[in-house]
Design an enzyme around this catalytic site. Structure first.
Site, short mmCIF file in Angstrom:
data_model
loop_
_atom_site.label_atom_id
_atom_site.label_comp_id
_atom_site.label_asym_id
_atom_site.label_seq_id
_atom_site.Cartn_x
_atom_site.Cartn_y
_atom_site.Cartn_z
N TRP A 72 -13.46 25.57 -15.54
CA TRP A 72 -13.24 26.10 -14.19
C TRP A 72 -13.04 27.60 -14.16
CZ3 TRP A 72 -10.52 21.98 -16.31
CH2 TRP A 72 -11.05 20.72 -16.00
N HIS A 73 -13.63 28.30 -15.12
CA HIS A 73 -13.55 29.75 -15.16
C HIS A 73 -14.87 30.40 -14.78
CE1 HIS A 73 -10.06 29.38 -18.33
NE2 HIS A 73 -9.73 28.93 -17.14
N TYR A 74 -15.63 29.73 -13.93
CA TYR A 74 -16.93 30.27 -13.52
C TYR A 74 -16.75 31.56 -12.71
CZ TYR A 74 -15.84 27.36 -9.41
OH TYR A 74 -15.22 26.76 -8.33
#
Length: 559
Positions: free
Chosen positions: A510-512
């Site tokens: 979830w670090h896009y």
């Protein structure tokens, strides 16, 4: 006996590190300026309009409110007051909610990886594992930030949301295993990004309550700020007549009832609209407003304000891969506390235990089939009926089936990039996004080295009491690979090749980021190139993810 145990754990291998929960403060702050958008006037005027009350938007709004009138528009609701999401004991409950008002909005990339975006005041800081760690000094220099101001801004954030975690035996074993595996030196507890192994900060306080970017609104001047919840911005308004370039001067938003509102900027040279809607929301809103690739905009019957082909380009998501390690001993419930920062470009982290809650209801936290990351129910078959059956099967399992933890690796950068495109003209719908995981060979090599390091941790002396002797690392790899973590086709035996294992089991952490990057869509002051009175302040501007986990830096950037 060993094959039976393997089948036992494989059957119960129903969740993976979907480190998402919702903001958890036991008592809501008395925010007199926080209102439902249905109570807002049809037309209003402010010095600054911020679109997105997320990880960067909240600190930004609090800061600007000291000397100006600020409107903060958040499409989601308040993070406060929901008993299912106020503590670590209820971890995962919020993610089982797939309704239109859920704090997280699920999407699946074109790569076939299941993902999520925030839809709540506080944004992504409400949907993560709580790990708090700063960007490296090298990153700060490369971006060109003022290091003194960066340090002051980090401290401003930390006074409200950062804590030192309480380490349990399992996390301590992971830390000591990393050191034995050669991820040295031992840097102890620190917020700083240093090569070696460290204990980082957390946004969970000692009582297990989550503190998020929404808490930074405690710094705000109440007389200078209006926060509207359930306010979905549909487009930015531009003045174009008799001007050298378009000038942003207002926004159109709708409240929960569907009623349309307009907010405009007051007259003033410094007044601006600032987009802080995240790596999906910010490029999406630019396109919906007519700023983006002209051919794509015309295909959706959107009037082109500025042909900007780089909007939505250079999207990246840091690949995550994990190994589940069943334990003969009880494992404390923990999210990310320890990180190994390697020299080769991989970060090693861990999360342990299963959350059974203070009640006897089994929700299973990160192991739950309800949250949709890794489940024995394949993603395309996750109907309500199928999930209900999976949950019923889980309830019949012995608690020991959920005893263990995940050790994960995240690829730094990454180098591989993709793109984002509109699917529809509605801001409520997810755009189409492709990340191209492992397209660049160096990303894949970093994953392989990271998994090799995890193997060393599992086989280390400090971690030995938390693994079964008869379960080999190849067995653990195959057990992990057998679970449907994504929609990608699988190789026959992933443990034979770590390249195949990385490709088969790739997930998101979830670090896009990207889509509105500095140098292509915004300048170094974060002003949108080609238009006036419009900036973007969030992770969509990043060329690479900062630090091991970006939330601290995103909050700092808002300040």
């Amino acid at each position: 006996m060993a094959p039976g145990w393997c089948r036992f754990f494989a059957a119960s291998f129903v969740g993976i590190l979907f480190f998402l929960s919702l903001c958890a403060c036991d008592r809501a702050p008395n925010y007199s300026f926080m209102l439902n958008a249905t109570s807002s006037p049809t037309i209003s005027y402010y010095d600054y309009i911020i679109v997105g009350g997320g990880t960067s938007g909240c600190g930004l709004a609090a800061t600007l409110s000291q000397n100006a009138s600020v409107l903060l528009l958040e499409r989601g609701g308040s993070p406060y007051g929901n008993p299912n999401i106020t503590s670590l004991d209820k971890f995962g409950a919020a993610l089982s909610d797939l309704s239109p008002t859920s704090p997280s909005q699920r999407f699946i990339s074109e790569d076939g990886v299941i993902n999520a975006r925030a839809r709540v005041l506080g944004g992504g800081s409400c949907l993560n594992a709580g790990f708090y760690t700063r960007a490296s000094s090298e990153y700060i220099r490369a971006v060109g930030w003022d290091s003194r101001l960066v340090n002051e801004s980090y401290q401003w954030v930390e006074q409200r949301v950062a804590f030192k975690p309480e380490m349990g035996p399992w996390q301590s074993a992971v830390r000591d295993g990393l050191l034995e595996a050669g991820v040295v030196p031992n840097n102890g507890f620190t917020y700083d990004h240093l090569h070696g192994t460290k204990v980082g900060g957390t946004i969970f306080d000692p009582n297990g309550s989550r503190h998020t970017a929404a808490d930074l609104l405690e710094y705000a001047n109440p007389g200078g700020l209006t926060v509207l919840l359930h306010a979905t911005v549909h487009r930015i308004l531009f003045a174009t007549k008799a001007r050298p370039k378009p000038v942003a001067h207002g926004v159109v938003y709708r409240d929960a009832s569907g009623a349309k509102h307009r907010a405009f900027l007051n007259r003033g040279l410094k007044n601006e609209i600032i987009i802080s809607s995240g790596a999906l929301g910010s490029p999406q809103l630019l396109m919906l407003s007519g700023v983006g690739p002209a051919q794509q905009l015309r295909a959706h019957n959107i009037t082109v304000v500025l042909d900007q082909p780089m909007v939505g380009q250079l999207m990246s998501d840091n690949p995550m891969n994990a190994i589940f390690v069943p334990s003969p001993l009880p494992v404390e419930v923990s999210l990310i506390q320890v990180v190994g920062i390697t020299q080769f470009g991989s970060y090693i982290e861990a999360a342990g235990g299963a959350n059974f809650g203070v009640s006897q209801q089994r929700d299973y936290g990160m192991f739950s089939p309800k949250i949709g990351q890794l489940s024995t129910v394949p993603p395309k078959q996750r109907t309500p009926e199928a999930l209900a059956k999976a949950i019923e099967q889980m309830n019949s399992l012995d608690q020991q089936a959920f005893q263990g933890g995940f050790i994960i690796e995240k690829v730094t950068g990454p180098i591989s990039t993709g793109h984002l495109e509109l699917r529809t003209n509605s801001p409520d719908d997810n755009p189409s996004v492709t990340f191209n995981y492992f397209k660049e060979p160096q990303d894949l090599q970093r994953c392989v080295e990271g998994i090799s390091t995890i193997e060393k941790v599992i086989e280390s002396r400090p971690f030995s009491k938390f693994r079964f002797d008869f379960m080999s690392v190849p067995q653990l790899l195959n057990m992990t690979a057998s679970a449907p973590v994504n929609l990608l086709p699988k190789h026959y035996n992933s443990s034979q090749s770590l390249d195949d294992f990385c490709k088969d089991t790739v997930m998101t952490i979830w670090h896009y980021h990207g889509g509105c990057q500095v140098g292509s869509v915004v300048d170094h002051d974060y002003k949108v190139i080609g238009v006036d009175a419009l900036r973007i302040i969030d992770g969509s501007t990043f060329n690479a993810s900062p630090g091991t986990n970006p939330q601290a830096t995103v909050m700092m950037l808002g300040r």
